[in-house]
Design an enzyme around this catalytic site. Structure first.
Site, PDB file in Angstrom:
ATOM      1  N   ASP A  43       0.843  -1.196   0.000  1.00  0.00           N
ATOM      2  CA  ASP A  43       0.000   0.000   0.000  1.00  0.00           C
ATOM      3  C   ASP A  43       0.877   1.243   0.000  1.00  0.00           C
ATOM      4  OD1 ASP A  43      -2.617   1.475   0.435  1.00  0.00           O
ATOM      5  OD2 ASP A  43      -1.420   2.221   2.105  1.00  0.00           O
ATOM      6  N   TYR A  48       2.996   9.894  -0.822  1.00  0.00           N
ATOM      7  CA  TYR A  48       4.109   9.399   0.008  1.00  0.00           C
ATOM      8  C   TYR A  48       5.473   9.623  -0.653  1.00  0.00           C
ATOM      9  CZ  TYR A  48       0.443   6.722   2.471  1.00  0.00           C
ATOM     10  OH  TYR A  48      -0.686   6.324   3.152  1.00  0.00           O
ATOM     11  N   LYS A  73      -2.845   5.663  -4.086  1.00  0.00           N
ATOM     12  CA  LYS A  73      -3.908   6.632  -3.796  1.00  0.00           C
ATOM     13  C   LYS A  73      -3.670   7.941  -4.551  1.00  0.00           C
ATOM     14  CE  LYS A  73      -3.557   4.911   0.944  1.00  0.00           C
ATOM     15  NZ  LYS A  73      -2.124   4.639   1.094  1.00  0.00           N
ATOM     16  N   HIS A 106      -7.503   9.365  -1.696  1.00  0.00           N
ATOM     17  CA  HIS A 106      -6.811   9.366  -0.392  1.00  0.00           C
ATOM     18  C   HIS A 106      -7.668   9.972   0.720  1.00  0.00           C
ATOM     19  CE1 HIS A 106      -2.398   9.371   1.138  1.00  0.00           C
ATOM     20  NE2 HIS A 106      -3.213   9.215   2.158  1.00  0.00           N
TER      21      HIS A 106
HETATM   22  P1  NDP Z   1       1.195   1.192  11.713  1.00  0.00           P
HETATM   23  O1  NDP Z   1       0.077   0.887  12.622  1.00  0.00           O
HETATM   24  O2  NDP Z   1       1.487   0.293  10.607  1.00  0.00           O
HETATM   25  O3  NDP Z   1       2.482   1.394  12.617  1.00  0.00           O
HETATM   26  C1  NDP Z   1       3.714   1.748  12.059  1.00  0.00           C
HETATM   27  C2  NDP Z   1       4.628   2.173  13.198  1.00  0.00           C
HETATM   28  O4  NDP Z   1       4.861   1.076  14.083  1.00  0.00           O
HETATM   29  C3  NDP Z   1       5.974   2.623  12.727  1.00  0.00           C
HETATM   30  O5  NDP Z   1       6.436   3.625  13.612  1.00  0.00           O
HETATM   31  C4  NDP Z   1       6.827   1.346  12.830  1.00  0.00           C
HETATM   32  O6  NDP Z   1       8.172   1.709  13.040  1.00  0.00           O
HETATM   33  C5  NDP Z   1       6.233   0.688  14.050  1.00  0.00           C
HETATM   34  N1  NDP Z   1       6.227  -0.786  13.992  1.00  0.00           N
HETATM   35  C6  NDP Z   1       6.008  -1.562  12.913  1.00  0.00           C
HETATM   36  N2  NDP Z   1       5.989  -2.852  13.244  1.00  0.00           N
HETATM   37  C7  NDP Z   1       6.182  -2.918  14.577  1.00  0.00           C
HETATM   38  C8  NDP Z   1       6.256  -3.993  15.494  1.00  0.00           C
HETATM   39  N3  NDP Z   1       6.102  -5.237  15.097  1.00  0.00           N
HETATM   40  N4  NDP Z   1       6.458  -3.679  16.799  1.00  0.00           N
HETATM   41  C9  NDP Z   1       6.580  -2.394  17.199  1.00  0.00           C
HETATM   42  N5  NDP Z   1       6.509  -1.337  16.374  1.00  0.00           N
HETATM   43  C10 NDP Z   1       6.323  -1.601  15.061  1.00  0.00           C
HETATM   44  O7  NDP Z   1       0.962   2.696  11.223  1.00  0.00           O
HETATM   45  P2  NDP Z   1       0.869   3.474   9.847  1.00  0.00           P
HETATM   46  O8  NDP Z   1       0.209   4.726  10.191  1.00  0.00           O
HETATM   47  O9  NDP Z   1       2.137   3.495   9.129  1.00  0.00           O
HETATM   48  O10 NDP Z   1      -0.224   2.660   8.999  1.00  0.00           O
HETATM   49  C11 NDP Z   1       0.110   1.621   8.117  1.00  0.00           C
HETATM   50  C12 NDP Z   1      -0.080   2.036   6.671  1.00  0.00           C
HETATM   51  O11 NDP Z   1      -1.398   2.544   6.453  1.00  0.00           O
HETATM   52  C13 NDP Z   1       0.798   3.209   6.223  1.00  0.00           C
HETATM   53  O12 NDP Z   1       2.132   2.867   6.068  1.00  0.00           O
HETATM   54  C14 NDP Z   1       0.091   3.608   4.963  1.00  0.00           C
HETATM   55  O13 NDP Z   1       0.360   2.688   3.931  1.00  0.00           O
HETATM   56  C15 NDP Z   1      -1.359   3.528   5.425  1.00  0.00           C
HETATM   57  N6  NDP Z   1      -1.850   4.824   5.958  1.00  0.00           N
HETATM   58  C16 NDP Z   1      -2.868   5.441   5.278  1.00  0.00           C
HETATM   59  C17 NDP Z   1      -3.380   6.629   5.694  1.00  0.00           C
HETATM   60  C18 NDP Z   1      -4.498   7.238   4.938  1.00  0.00           C
HETATM   61  O14 NDP Z   1      -4.835   8.399   5.187  1.00  0.00           O
HETATM   62  N7  NDP Z   1      -5.116   6.531   4.016  1.00  0.00           N
HETATM   63  C19 NDP Z   1      -2.855   7.329   6.867  1.00  0.00           C
HETATM   64  C20 NDP Z   1      -1.805   6.608   7.553  1.00  0.00           C
HETATM   65  C21 NDP Z   1      -1.355   5.390   7.109  1.00  0.00           C
HETATM   66  P3  NDP Z   1       9.372   1.109  12.149  1.00  0.00           P
HETATM   67  O15 NDP Z   1       9.114   1.449  10.715  1.00  0.00           O
HETATM   68  O16 NDP Z   1      10.555   1.826  12.726  1.00  0.00           O
HETATM   69  O17 NDP Z   1       9.386  -0.365  12.424  1.00  0.00           O
END
Ligand code: NDP
Length: 294
Positions: A43, A48, A73, A106
Site C-alpha cells: 500500500d 508518500y 492513492k 486518499h
Molecule cells: P502502523 O500501525 O502500521 O504502525 C507503524 C509504526 O509502528 C511505525 O512507527 C513502525 O516503526 C512501528 N512498527 C512496525 N511494526 C512494529 C512492530 N512489530 N512492533 C513495534 N513497532 C512496530 O501505522 P501506519 O500509520 O504506518 O499505517 C500503516 C499504513 O497505512 C501506512 O504505512 C500507509 O500505507 C497507510 N496509511 C494510510 C493513511 C491514509 O490516510 N489513508 C494514513 C496513515 C497510514 P518502524 O518502521 O521503525 O518499524
C-alpha cells in the site's frame, strides 16, 4: 496468506505492507524484504513520494507482476476528472506498471465535493478501461459515502480508515459492511498513537496492558495481537515497518486465534480520540501539495 474478495470479485491479500513515512531511500529495501518474506500486497500513495521505489522493488524481486497486489492513492491536489486521469498516469509510470490493482481516493475533499466526484468518476473510467482492477476511497465518513453513492455508479471496493483499538469508527464500519465496501485499517498496530515525533501526549496502543497481556498469553507480540484483532473481524490490515525483523513479525500472524473474550476486551479500549486529521476539515489550502510528474 489469507485473501479477501472485493465486491467486484477481485481477490486481495488480507495483509499488506504500508509505506507511509518510509523514506524513498529505504523503501526499496523494505518492500524487497517484504516480498522475500511472503508479502504480496503493498500500500503506497502518490503523496508518500515513494511509488518509484516501490515499483523498483517489485520489478527487481523476480515475483511475477500478477502475483503482487499494488494499491495506491490519488492525492486531493489531483482531484477533478482530468486531473485524476493524469494522476493515474503519474502513479502508473512511477510504479512502472500498466495496470494498478487498487486505486483509491486518499481523502474526501468536503469543501469541494464536486471535485471529489470528478475524481471518483475518473476512477470509474479507469476501471471500465481495465487500467485498474478495483477502485475505492480512504477516510470517507458516512456523509461522504452517502453523497458518493448517490452520485456515482460503482460502489467503492474498499474504504481505508484509521482503525485500531483506541479508535474504531463503528458507524463507518457498519455503513461499509451494509454496502459491501471492505474496511481496510490504516495504523492497524496503532502507528498514529506512537509515531516518533508526533507529540508527547500520545499513548501507544502497543503498550496498553490489555494488549500486552493478551500477547503474553499467546506467546506473540502486541503488534501481532492487534493485526489478529483486525483480520479476525474481516478487515484488511497494512502494517508499516522499515525493519526486516518487524516486517517478518507482522506477517507471522496466521498461526493463532484470539478468543471472543479477547476480541471483546480489545473493543473496550475505544477512546473516541482520532489520531489523524478530521476528514471533514481536509482542504486544499491546508493539505494540498503538488504531486510531481513521473
Ligand atoms: P502502523 O500501525 O502500521 O504502525 C507503524 C509504526 O509502528 C511505525 O512507527 C513502525 O516503526 C512501528 N512498527 C512496525 N511494526 C512494529 C512492530 N512489530 N512492533 C513495534 N513497532 C512496530 O501505522 P501506519 O500509520 O504506518 O499505517 C500503516 C499504513 O497505512 C501506512 O504505512 C500507509 O500505507 C497507510 N496509511 C494510510 C493513511 C491514509 O490516510 N489513508 C494514513 C496513515 C497510514 P518502524 O518502521 O521503525 O518499524
Amino acid at each position: 496468506m489469507d485473501t479477501l474478495t472485493l465486491n467486484n470479485g477481485v481477490r486481495m491479500p488480507a495483509l499488506g505492507l504500508g509505506v507511509f513515512q518510509t523514506p524513498p531511500d529505504e523503501t526499496t529495501a523494505a518492500v524487497s524484504a517484504a516480498l522475500e518474506l511472503g508479502y504480496r500486497h503493498i500500500d503506497t500513495a502518490a503523496a508518500y513520494g515513494n511509488e518509484r521505489e516501490v515499483g523498483r522493488a517489485i520489478h527487481e524481486s523476480g515475483v511475477p507482476r500478477e502475483d503482487v497486489f499494488i494499491e495506491t492513492k490519488i492525492w486531493i491536489s489531483d482531484f477533478g476528472y482530468e486531473e485524476t486521469l493524469h494522476g493515474f498516469d503519474k502513479s502508473a509510470a512511477k510504479l512502472g506498471v500498466d495496470q494498478i490493482d487498487l486505486l483509491i481516493l486518499h481523502q474526501a475533499l468536503p469543501s469541494d465535493f464536486d471535485r471529489t466526484l470528478g475524481a471518483y468518476r475518473a476512477l470509474e473510467r479507469l476501471l471500465a478501461d481495465g487500467k485498474v482492477r478495483a477502485i475505492g476511497v480512504s477516510n470517507f465518513m458516512v456523509d461522504h459515502l452517502t453523497r458518493l453513492l448517490d452520485a456515482t455508479s460503482v460502489v467503492p471496493a474498499v474504504n481505508q480508515l484509521e482503525i485500531h483499538p483506541y479508535f474504531q469508527q463503528h458507524a463507518v464500519l457498519d455503513f461499509d459492511d451494509k454496502h459491501d465496501i471492505l474496511n481496510q485499517a490504516w495504523s492497524p498496530i496503532g502507528g498514529i498513537t506512537h509515531y516518533p515525533g508526533w507529540g508527547e501526549d500520545r499513548k501507544s496502543v502497543l503498550e496498553d496492558p490489555v494488549v500486552t497481556g493478551i500477547a503474553e498469553a499467546h506467546g506473540k507480540s502486541p503488534a501481532q495481537v492487534l493485526l489478529r484483532w483486525g483480520l479476525q473481524q474481516g478487515r484488511s490490515v497494512i502494517p508499516k515497518s522499515t525493519k526486516r525483523k518487524r516486517i517478518a513479525e507482522n506477517i507471522d500472524v496466521f498461526d493463532f486465534e484470539l478468543t471472543p473474550a479477547e476480541l471483546a476486551a480489545l473493543d473496550e479500549l475505544e477512546t473516541g480520540r482520532r489520531g489523524g486529521p478530521e476528514p471533514e476539515d481536509v482542504t486544499l489550502a491546508s493539505f494540498g501539495k503538488p504531486i510531481p510528474e513521473a
